[in-house]
Design a protein around this motif. Structure first.
Motif, short mmCIF file in Angstrom:
data_model
loop_
_atom_site.label_atom_id
_atom_site.label_comp_id
_atom_site.label_asym_id
_atom_site.label_seq_id
_atom_site.Cartn_x
_atom_site.Cartn_y
_atom_site.Cartn_z
N UNK A 277 0.84 -1.20 0.00
CA UNK A 277 0.00 0.00 0.00
C UNK A 277 0.88 1.25 0.00
N UNK A 278 1.32 1.63 -1.19
CA UNK A 278 2.27 2.74 -1.33
C UNK A 278 1.68 4.07 -0.89
N UNK A 279 0.37 4.25 -1.00
CA UNK A 279 -0.27 5.52 -0.63
C UNK A 279 -1.12 5.38 0.64
N UNK A 280 -0.73 4.49 1.54
CA UNK A 280 -1.55 4.27 2.73
C UNK A 280 -1.45 5.42 3.73
N UNK A 281 -0.37 6.21 3.67
CA UNK A 281 -0.24 7.37 4.54
C UNK A 281 -0.86 8.58 3.85
N UNK A 282 -1.82 9.22 4.49
CA UNK A 282 -2.51 10.36 3.88
C UNK A 282 -1.79 11.67 4.19
N UNK A 283 -1.79 12.55 3.19
CA UNK A 283 -1.19 13.87 3.37
C UNK A 283 -2.00 14.70 4.36
N UNK A 284 -1.29 15.38 5.25
CA UNK A 284 -1.91 16.30 6.20
C UNK A 284 -1.15 17.62 6.19
N UNK A 285 -1.87 18.68 6.50
CA UNK A 285 -1.26 20.01 6.44
C UNK A 285 -0.06 20.14 7.37
N UNK A 286 -0.04 19.36 8.44
CA UNK A 286 1.08 19.48 9.38
C UNK A 286 2.39 18.91 8.82
N UNK A 287 2.31 18.24 7.65
CA UNK A 287 3.52 17.74 7.00
C UNK A 287 4.12 18.77 6.04
N UNK A 288 3.55 19.96 5.99
CA UNK A 288 3.93 20.94 4.98
C UNK A 288 5.44 21.22 4.98
N UNK A 289 6.07 21.26 6.15
CA UNK A 289 7.50 21.54 6.23
C UNK A 289 8.35 20.39 5.68
N UNK A 290 7.71 19.22 5.42
CA UNK A 290 8.41 18.07 4.87
C UNK A 290 8.24 17.96 3.36
N UNK A 291 7.47 18.87 2.76
CA UNK A 291 7.20 18.82 1.33
C UNK A 291 8.43 19.26 0.54
N UNK A 292 8.91 18.41 -0.39
CA UNK A 292 10.13 18.73 -1.14
C UNK A 292 9.92 18.80 -2.64
N UNK A 293 8.68 18.58 -3.09
CA UNK A 293 8.44 18.59 -4.53
C UNK A 293 8.57 20.00 -5.08
#
Length: 308
Positions: A277-293
Motif C-alpha cells: 500500500x504505497x499511498x496508505x499514509x494520507x497527506x496532512x497540512x502538518x507535514x507541509x515543512x516536509x514537502x520537497x516537490x
C-alpha cells in the motif's frame, strides 16, 4: 522449527525449474483467480498510477503482475540451493559501473525499488562485483521465517543490516570500502519523519535515510532497476546518478529517484510490487515543512476514505 522449515524449502528448491513453475502456475490460479489476494489494493494502486487506462488495461497489468509476483516467490525458493552457474545464467547486467568505482577505491550507495526479482538480483550480485554488499532489510515479524530468509539472502556473501537497528549494525563497516544497497521505495513507518512529494500525482512519503546518508557521506549514488528478459531470466540496469550528492540541494536526490522510479514503472508496470500500500499514509497540512516537490504542497488533506 527453523531447521524443519529451512530443510523443507531446501528440498523443495532441488526440484527442476519446470516443476517449480508448474507449482507456481497452480499458486497463481489459487492466489489470483480464486482468492484474489489483495486484488482490491492492487487495482486501487493501479488506478492512482494510471488514471488514463481503462479497466481492461488495468486488469491485464494486474494479471501479469500476479504472474511475476508468484514467479518471484518460486524463484526465491530455488535460491536456497541454486548454483553459481544457475545464477549467472539467469541474472545478467551492466555491472561495470560497480567495478569501475571499486577500482577507484570508492564507496557507493545503491537505490533500487521493489522490481522483480530483487531477491535473485541480491544473491547474484556478489558473483559479478568485488564490492562487499551491505543490504538494508526489514526484519520479518516471524522470527523463524526471518532467520530462514536471512540465511538465504546472505548465502553469496551479502551482509544484512536490519533497518530497525541500521545505525548500530553499520558501525563495523563505515571505514571499509562497501556498497550500501537500499530499497528506497519502502513506505516510512512514521510519516512525520519522511520527505513528502507527489508520486504518480498523489502525495506520498519517502524514507529520509537514503538521501540523508548519501549527503552525509557524499558517496556516488547508483540507481538500479531490474527487467525480465523471459521467465526466470533478468537483467540488472545500473547508472551513476551523481558522484557528489552533497552538491545537490536537499530533496533533489529524492526527487530524482522518484522520477526514475516512475519512469521504470511506466515502462514495465507489471514488474513492480503493486500489492503493498504505497499511498496508505494520507497527506496532512502538518507535514507541509516536509514537502520537497517542485510543485506546491496540497492546500488541504487529500486521499480517499480507504487509502491505498
Amino acid at each position: 522449527m527453523y531447521y524443519l522449515i529451512y530443510g523443507f524449502l531446501y528440498l523443495l528448491s532441488l526440484l527442476p525449474m519446470w516443476a517449480l513453475y508448474l507449482l507456481g502456475d497452480f499458486v497463481y490460479l489459487v492466489l489470483y483467480k480464486i482468492f484474489g489476494y489483495r486484488k482490491k489494493v492492487v487495482l486501487q494502486n493501479l488506478s492512482v498510477a494510471f488514471p488514463e487506462k481503462t479497466t481492461e488495461e488495468k486488469n491485464r497489468i494486474a494479471a501479469k503482475f500476479y504472474r511475476n509476483f508468484v514467479d518471484t516467490f518460486i524463484e526465491t525458493i530455488k535460491l536456497f540451493s541454486a548454483s553459481e552457474a544457475f545464477l549467472k545464467k539467469r541474472v545478467q547486467g551492466d555491472f561495470e559501473v560497480f567495478n569501475q568505482l571499486y577500482e577507484r577505491g570508492s564507496k557507493a550507495q545503491v537505490h533500487l525499488g521493489h522490481n522483480f526479482n530483487w531477491e535473485m538480483g541480491n544473491v547474484a550480485f556478489n558473483l559479478y562485483s568485488p564490492f562487499p554488499l551491505l543490504a538494508v532489510y526489514m526484519p520479518l515479524s516471524n522470527k523463524t521465517m526471518d532467520r530462514v530468509f536471512r540465511k538465504m539472502r546472505a548465502r553469496s556473501g551479502t551482509i544484512l543490516l536490519p533497518a530497525t537497528d541500521m545505525a548500530r549494525a553499520f558501525l563495523p563497516y563505515r571505514e571499509t570500502q562497501y556498497l550500501l544497497g537500499l530499497v528506497a521505495d519502502q513506505v516510512p513507518g512514521n510519516p512525520e519523519k519522511a520527505y513528502w512529494l507527489n508520486f504518480f500525482g498523489k502525495p506520498a512519503p519517502f524514507v529520509l535515510g537514503p538521501e540523508r546518508g548519501a549527503r552525509q557521506n557524499n558517496l556516488p549514488i547508483i540507481f538500479v532497476h531490474i527487467t525480465k528478459k523471459k521467465r526466470g531470466h533478468y537483467y540488472v540496469h545500473a547508472h551513476i546518478e551523481t558522484e557528489r550528492p552533497l552538491e545537490l540541494e536537499e530533496g533533489e536526490l529524492t526527487r530524482r529517484y522518484r522520477d526514475y522510479l516512475e519512469t521504470v514503472i511506466r515502462r514495465h508496470p507489471d514488474m513492480w510490487l503493486w500489492s503493498h500500500r504505497r499511498w496508505k499514509k494520507e497527506w496532512k497540512d502538518r507535514y507541509r515543512h516536509l514537502w520537497i516537490d517542485t510543485s506546491p504542497a496540497p492546500a488541504a488533506a487529500t486521499g480517499q476514505t480507504n487509502p491505498v
